[in-house]
Design a protein around this motif. Structure first.
Motif, short mmCIF file in Angstrom:
data_model
loop_
_atom_site.label_atom_id
_atom_site.label_comp_id
_atom_site.label_asym_id
_atom_site.label_seq_id
_atom_site.Cartn_x
_atom_site.Cartn_y
_atom_site.Cartn_z
N ARG A 1 -2.09 -18.64 8.66
CA ARG A 1 -3.33 -18.21 9.28
C ARG A 1 -3.41 -16.69 9.37
O ARG A 1 -4.49 -16.12 9.54
CB ARG A 1 -3.43 -18.80 10.69
CG ARG A 1 -3.54 -20.33 10.70
CD ARG A 1 -3.63 -20.84 12.13
NE ARG A 1 -3.74 -22.30 12.16
CZ ARG A 1 -3.81 -23.01 13.27
NH1 ARG A 1 -3.79 -22.39 14.45
NH2 ARG A 1 -3.89 -24.33 13.21
N ILE A 2 -2.28 -16.03 9.26
CA ILE A 2 -2.25 -14.57 9.35
C ILE A 2 -2.69 -13.98 8.01
O ILE A 2 -2.17 -14.35 6.96
CB ILE A 2 -0.84 -14.07 9.72
CG1 ILE A 2 -0.43 -14.61 11.09
CG2 ILE A 2 -0.78 -12.55 9.70
CD1 ILE A 2 1.00 -14.30 11.46
N ARG A 3 -3.62 -13.05 8.04
CA ARG A 3 -4.15 -12.47 6.82
C ARG A 3 -3.87 -10.97 6.69
O ARG A 3 -4.08 -10.39 5.64
CB ARG A 3 -5.67 -12.71 6.73
CG ARG A 3 -6.01 -14.15 6.36
CD ARG A 3 -5.68 -14.41 4.91
NE ARG A 3 -5.68 -15.82 4.56
CZ ARG A 3 -4.60 -16.57 4.45
NH1 ARG A 3 -3.41 -16.02 4.65
NH2 ARG A 3 -4.68 -17.83 4.11
N ILE A 4 -3.39 -10.36 7.77
CA ILE A 4 -3.05 -8.94 7.69
C ILE A 4 -2.02 -8.63 8.78
O ILE A 4 -2.09 -9.17 9.89
CB ILE A 4 -4.31 -8.04 7.85
CG1 ILE A 4 -3.95 -6.58 7.55
CG2 ILE A 4 -4.92 -8.20 9.22
CD1 ILE A 4 -5.17 -5.68 7.41
N ILE A 5 -1.04 -7.80 8.42
CA ILE A 5 -0.03 -7.35 9.38
C ILE A 5 0.17 -5.85 9.21
O ILE A 5 -0.26 -5.27 8.20
CB ILE A 5 1.32 -8.08 9.17
CG1 ILE A 5 1.86 -7.80 7.75
CG2 ILE A 5 1.19 -9.57 9.43
CD1 ILE A 5 3.26 -8.34 7.52
N CYS B 1 5.06 -4.54 1.60
CA CYS B 1 4.15 -3.43 1.90
C CYS B 1 3.84 -2.68 0.60
O CYS B 1 4.77 -2.26 -0.10
CB CYS B 1 4.79 -2.49 2.92
SG CYS B 1 3.81 -0.99 3.23
N PRO B 2 2.57 -2.48 0.26
CA PRO B 2 2.23 -1.78 -0.98
C PRO B 2 2.58 -0.29 -0.93
O PRO B 2 2.67 0.36 -1.96
CB PRO B 2 0.71 -1.98 -1.09
CG PRO B 2 0.26 -2.19 0.32
CD PRO B 2 1.37 -2.93 0.99
N ASN B 3 2.82 0.21 0.28
CA ASN B 3 3.13 1.64 0.43
C ASN B 3 4.62 1.93 0.34
O ASN B 3 5.06 2.74 -0.47
CB ASN B 3 2.59 2.15 1.77
CG ASN B 3 2.84 3.63 1.97
OD1 ASN B 3 2.47 4.44 1.12
ND2 ASN B 3 3.45 3.99 3.08
N CYS B 4 5.46 1.24 1.14
CA CYS B 4 6.89 1.53 1.18
C CYS B 4 7.75 0.41 0.61
O CYS B 4 8.98 0.53 0.55
CB CYS B 4 7.35 1.84 2.60
SG CYS B 4 7.29 0.41 3.72
N CYS C 1 6.39 1.72 7.85
CA CYS C 1 5.48 2.87 7.68
C CYS C 1 4.18 2.73 8.45
O CYS C 1 3.39 3.67 8.51
CB CYS C 1 5.19 3.09 6.19
SG CYS C 1 4.21 1.78 5.43
N GLY C 2 3.92 1.55 9.01
CA GLY C 2 2.72 1.36 9.82
C GLY C 2 1.46 1.04 9.05
O GLY C 2 0.41 0.83 9.64
N GLN C 3 1.54 0.99 7.72
CA GLN C 3 0.36 0.71 6.91
C GLN C 3 0.00 -0.79 6.99
O GLN C 3 0.88 -1.64 7.11
CB GLN C 3 0.63 1.09 5.45
CG GLN C 3 0.79 2.58 5.23
CD GLN C 3 -0.49 3.33 5.52
OE1 GLN C 3 -1.57 2.95 5.10
NE2 GLN C 3 -0.36 4.43 6.28
N PRO C 4 -1.29 -1.11 6.91
CA PRO C 4 -1.69 -2.52 6.93
C PRO C 4 -1.29 -3.22 5.63
O PRO C 4 -1.38 -2.64 4.55
CB PRO C 4 -3.20 -2.45 7.08
CG PRO C 4 -3.58 -1.11 6.54
CD PRO C 4 -2.44 -0.20 6.87
N VAL C 5 -0.82 -4.45 5.76
CA VAL C 5 -0.41 -5.25 4.60
C VAL C 5 -1.30 -6.48 4.56
O VAL C 5 -1.25 -7.33 5.46
CB VAL C 5 1.07 -5.67 4.70
CG1 VAL C 5 1.47 -6.49 3.47
CG2 VAL C 5 1.96 -4.44 4.86
N LYS C 6 -2.15 -6.57 3.55
CA LYS C 6 -3.03 -7.72 3.40
C LYS C 6 -2.28 -8.88 2.75
O LYS C 6 -1.52 -8.69 1.81
CB LYS C 6 -4.25 -7.35 2.56
CG LYS C 6 -5.17 -6.33 3.23
CD LYS C 6 -6.40 -6.05 2.37
CE LYS C 6 -7.32 -5.05 3.05
NZ LYS C 6 -8.52 -4.76 2.22
#
Length: 210
Positions: free
Chosen positions: A22-26, A9-12, A31-36
């Motif tokens: 196949r997954i590109r974002i979670i 995660c770029p935030n935490c 922290c709930g932030q999107p992870v590309k």
């Protein structure tokens, strides 16, 4: 047995293991932030079990290579060769400490990797260099703690013990060490940085040059 891509995660900075390309974002579980998930920035690991114990190995940016290594591990386990290989592998502390600095501190872009992390690892290497990971016991860690307590503040000792604990956690997580973390159970000092202490050489040089 599986291959997964580890993203942070770029935030935490929390790590997430993604088992499908196949997954590109979670969403970060912490922290709930999107992870590309960038297609060309793989960080692949393999996961398998030996005698009921989960093992993980960091392979690198190639899923194909990770799948190849995983198949090799399956053969080794079936032929009862994996355990012999694991027993023979002796990794020097100073070697893995540098790998930890490069693959964990630097890659995760921790703000302190060039200063505090590098300094802590330098001090740890000064004491533990020459020992393999499996030779470093809780008693040896306690000796380090006692020695450093005569040289620096309790807070500094605590930061270095925390760094050492993280190093062993990564060694276990990356399949480089199968024992118990020797720092587990070592009590940290109550921090009171107001006590008198002697400056280290690096601190003296910095003080004089400023």
């Amino acid at each position: 047995m599986a291959v997964f891509n580890r993203v942070y995660c770029p935030n935490c900075k929390r790590p997430h293991n993604v088992y499908s390309d196949r997954i590109r974002i979670i969403d970060c579980h912490k922290c709930g932030q999107p992870v590309k998930i960038k297609e060309r920035e793989g960080n692949y690991f393999i996961e398998f079990y030996v005698s009921g114990k989960r093992k993980r190995e960091k392979i690198g940016p190639s899923r194909v290579l990770a799948e190849t290594v995983l198949q090799k591990r399956k053969v080794e386990i079936a032929e009862n060769k994996y355990l012999d290989k694991a027993r023979e592998e002796k990794i020097k502390f100073e070697v893995f400490a540098e790998e930890y600095l490069e693959l964990h501190c630097k890659v995760n872009n921790t703000k302190s990797w060039k200063t505090a992390d590098r300094h802590n690892i330098k001090k740890l290497k000064g004491f533990f260099s020459g020992y393999t990971l499996d030779e470093i016991t809780s008693h040896k860690v306690q000796q380090y703690k006692a020695q450093r307590a005569q040289e620096v503040t309790p807070a500094t000792v605590n930061r270095q013990l925390t760094c050492l604990k993280s190093i062993f956690n990564k060694a276990i997580n990356w399949g480089k060490f199968s024992g118990k973390n020797p720092v587990k159970g070592i009590k940290l000092f109550k921090e009171n940085n107001q006590r008198l202490r002697f400056l280290e050489k690096e601190e003296i040089t910095k003080l004089v040059t400023n």
